[in-house]
Design an enzyme around this catalytic site. Sequence first.
Site, PDB file in Angstrom:
ATOM      1  CB  CYS A 144      76.490  37.662  25.641  1.00  0.00           C
ATOM      2  SG  CYS A 144      77.120  38.620  24.264  1.00  0.00           S
ATOM      3  CB  ILE A 145      74.008  41.731  25.032  1.00  0.00           C
ATOM      4  CG1 ILE A 145      73.498  43.175  25.072  1.00  0.00           C
ATOM      5  CG2 ILE A 145      72.979  40.812  24.361  1.00  0.00           C
ATOM      6  CD1 ILE A 145      74.528  44.187  25.463  1.00  0.00           C
TER       7      ILE A 145
END
Length: 250
Positions: free
Chosen positions: A179-180
């Site tokens: 994800c991030i």
Amino acid sequence: MAAVRALVASRLRAASAFAPLHASTPRAALHGSAPRPGARVALVLSGCGVYDGTELHEASAVLVHLSRGGAKVQIFAPDIPQMHVVDHTKGQPSESETRSLFSPRNVLTESARIARGKITDLARLSAADHDAAIFPGGFGAAKNLSTFAADGKDCRVHGDVERVLKEFHAAGKPIGLCCIAPVLAAKVLHGVEVTVGHEQEEGGRWPYAGTAEAIKALGAKHCVKGVTISFPAAGGSSVWCGGPSSDIGD
């Protein structure tokens, strides 16, 4: 989660400990469950809850696939206050917690919810003791493990997070970033190749596509990849998991 299996498999193949998987379909290959000798994997959490900590679906998917692959997992988190508490029914900071006279929530304590209490201070994590490290996503990576949510390309990365990433990278050991979380590597590993998916929103399919530009501004190379692609980066791997739960699980 194909990237997780790829991380574990690559390490074990090097030690000639992995038996090949035999499956008639790609999905069967993803979900092969025969017990296998395990790599030692460190899982680094950032709290509990997608908007202010670890994304629980990603952490759970990682744990399931590591378990299925026979890995020996140890869970870590930094012993620090978290940036703030978000009311997940509203997606906004909790007013009651903001006004509270008590100390702010602690990242290690909150992460212990996911670890069922079996968790260790990140300060004690050493690359010498593990074969791979994985960082699930969730905004905790951008709020607690770093200041990316507030400062963008000018962010700071928590000292132990930076140390761990550099140790594993220098040792040539796999690093998984969901994800991030690839922004962490982009900040501390100069010129690293990572992915957060696509660089255009494409009608809302990639709502955080702008992160790719920030990664480039940090001096890293962004590679456009799909959700289910296992992407080998320099010294490790990263994958975007912003899609449906089934995509996250795979």
